[in-house]
Design an enzyme around this catalytic site. Structure first.
Site, short mmCIF file in Angstrom:
data_model
loop_
_atom_site.label_atom_id
_atom_site.label_comp_id
_atom_site.label_asym_id
_atom_site.label_seq_id
_atom_site.Cartn_x
_atom_site.Cartn_y
_atom_site.Cartn_z
N HIS A 1 -23.09 16.05 30.99
CA HIS A 1 -24.08 17.62 30.66
C HIS A 1 -22.75 17.80 29.80
O HIS A 1 -23.43 19.37 29.74
CB HIS A 1 -25.05 18.08 31.19
CG HIS A 1 -25.74 16.89 32.33
ND1 HIS A 1 -26.18 17.29 33.41
CD2 HIS A 1 -26.53 15.93 31.66
CE1 HIS A 1 -27.01 16.57 33.62
NE2 HIS A 1 -27.07 15.54 33.28
N ARG B 1 -23.58 9.67 22.55
CA ARG B 1 -23.18 10.43 23.74
C ARG B 1 -22.83 9.53 24.79
O ARG B 1 -23.28 8.84 25.31
CB ARG B 1 -24.78 11.80 24.04
CG ARG B 1 -24.63 12.26 25.92
CD ARG B 1 -25.47 12.61 26.26
NE ARG B 1 -25.01 12.80 27.72
CZ ARG B 1 -26.20 12.52 28.65
NH1 ARG B 1 -27.30 11.83 28.42
NH2 ARG B 1 -26.09 13.54 30.10
N ARG C 1 -31.05 10.93 41.74
CA ARG C 1 -29.72 11.02 42.61
C ARG C 1 -29.95 11.81 43.57
O ARG C 1 -30.64 12.75 43.46
CB ARG C 1 -29.01 11.28 41.73
CG ARG C 1 -28.78 9.62 40.68
CD ARG C 1 -27.67 10.83 39.13
NE ARG C 1 -28.55 10.27 38.36
CZ ARG C 1 -27.48 10.72 37.01
NH1 ARG C 1 -26.85 11.66 37.41
NH2 ARG C 1 -28.64 11.56 36.23
N GLU D 1 -27.55 19.04 22.57
CA GLU D 1 -26.37 18.23 22.28
C GLU D 1 -26.25 17.14 21.25
O GLU D 1 -25.24 16.66 20.23
CB GLU D 1 -26.09 17.04 23.29
CG GLU D 1 -26.69 17.65 24.80
CD GLU D 1 -27.08 16.67 25.66
OE1 GLU D 1 -26.10 16.45 27.09
OE2 GLU D 1 -27.99 16.30 25.86
N ASN E 1 -28.34 10.27 21.58
CA ASN E 1 -28.25 10.30 23.15
C ASN E 1 -29.38 9.93 24.25
O ASN E 1 -30.33 10.51 24.42
CB ASN E 1 -28.61 12.09 22.95
CG ASN E 1 -28.38 12.88 24.24
OD1 ASN E 1 -28.31 12.26 25.30
ND2 ASN E 1 -28.94 14.73 23.66
#
Length: 389
Positions: A178, A89, A237, A376, A7
């Site tokens: 996500h 991922r 970001r 995850e 991940n």
């Protein structure tokens, strides 16, 4: 069967090695603050054993080497060939991939091409796939796509107000990010609520951050857009910006469109506003007014999206905090919940300070407040194991 889950985020690498089908975790590791001073390595393995290390500016390439070699050095596995499956991922799958996909040269080329949607993520994820292929040539590799969760977003939320022929021709819509974790924490929240029919707002707050609205387990809206740059103010970001800034800055800076987008992706957000760091912990320790402004802007955007989604859903049964900031920053959770009191959200501050996963809401809260750690990896390994059976 040993399955390695990789991940790779924008500033960290998480990995877990599972023994399936029992879902036994043989090792779990994280390398954080990638490409920053003070990169940290932590691997849990065996009977509560922990390996720790700290180096400066660990790169993506170096982190992959640490991940694989330490599993052998720590005797978690006898040989690298013991790892039969690897699942990665991958953020952007667009409309090409809506489920677990075996990685082939053709698949990998398409993942790289979709880097135009997720320029921070897809290229590095493809790089990890290449590195793992070179070290584990016999292992079968799969991609699990973040964007798959958002295929259910209704058109009124998923499409932009541009000419419809362009939407159709170029596949322009909200793809989100996500999605693997939003799926997992939504499912866990519904278990805690005891129902599959629930309206939920999930907050994945980390260096990359997003908010999503879910109705009965399916995504109804999301803060991220065509690319993962949209939405909240994040570590590096910019989040929501007026698109007219692109040609304006091109003229003023003498820059190309790609250079402006690179600035929005990698040199903006909390790093750009503060001029100090993209890491929430560094900003909270700073007395610089720009650091405070970056924190205020981050909170402001989270509250705006969460409150708008609660309204969009006509109220919610629960809100969920997850991700590195969502799980570990009691101040952020407290400040967000204070602003959501109008919707019946009441946080138990003692539970919040304890930071134990579970129900953090007070006894008189009309809305449940859950802290659910991101996992995850368990969601991915279940999907991949079921797919390859």
């Amino acid at each position: 069967m040993k399955i390695l889950i990789v991940n790779a985020g924008s500033s960290s690498l998480k990995f877990k090695l599972f023994e399936m089908p029992n879902e036994d975790v043989l090792a779990a590791g994280e390398i954080e603050r990638l490409n920053m001073p003070g990169s940290k390595v932590k691997i849990k393995y065996g009977d509560g054993q922990v390996f720790k290390d700290q180096q400066d500016n660990i790169s993506y390439e170096r982190s992959a080497g640490i991940m694989l070699n330490r599993l052998k050095d720590l005797n978690v596995i006898d040989h690298l060939g013991d790892i039969k499956l690897v699942a990665h991922r991958v953020v952007a799958g667009a409309n090409d991939f809506d489920k677990v996909t075996k990685i082939t040269p053709k698949t990998l080329r398409r993942i790289v091409e979709l880097g135009e949607i997720a320029p921070i993520h897809n290229p590095s994820e493809a790089k990890y796939i290449d590195i793992v292929t070179s070290i584990l040539p016999e292992a079968t590799q799969y991609a699990v796509f973040d964007s798959a969760f958002f295929h259910d977003v209704p058109a009124m939320n998923g499409q932009y107000g541009i000419p419809h022929e362009l939407t159709e021709k170029f596949g322009i819509q909200r793809y989100g990010e996500h999605g693997i974790n939003h799926t997992y924490i939504t499912q866990e929240a519904m278990k805690m609520l005891g129902t599959n029919q629930a309206d939920i707002v999930t907050l994945h707050l980390g260096s990359g951050a997003s908010v999503a609205a879910e109705r009965d387990g399916k995504c109804y809206d999301t803060s991220m857009g065509y690319t993962p740059m949209n939405g909240l103010l994040m570590g590096t970001r910019a989040g929501d910006v007026d698109p007219a800034l692109v040609p304006y800055l091109m003229k003023r800076m003498g820059a190309s469109a790609d250079e402006v987008i690179e600035m929005f992706n990698e040199r903006s957000g909390m790093l750009g506003v503060s001029g100090i760091s993209s890491d929430m912990r560094d900003l909270e320790e700073s007395s610089d007014p720009q650091a405070k402004l970056a924190l205020d802007m981050f909170l402001n955007r989270v509250i705006k999206y969460a409150s708008s989604y609660i309204t969009e859903l006509d109220g919610v049964d629960a809100i969920v905090f997850s991700g590195g900031i969502g799980e570990h920053d009691e101040w952020v959770r407290s400040e967000v919940c204070k602003k959501l009191r109008w919707f019946g959200v009441e946080l138990d501050e003692e539970k919040n300070k304890a930071q134990e996963p579970g129900d953090l809401s007070s006894t008189d809260s009309k809305v449940k407040v859950f802290l659910i750690p991101a996992d995850e990896e368990i969601a991915m390994v279940r999907d991949v194991y079921a797919y390859q059976k």
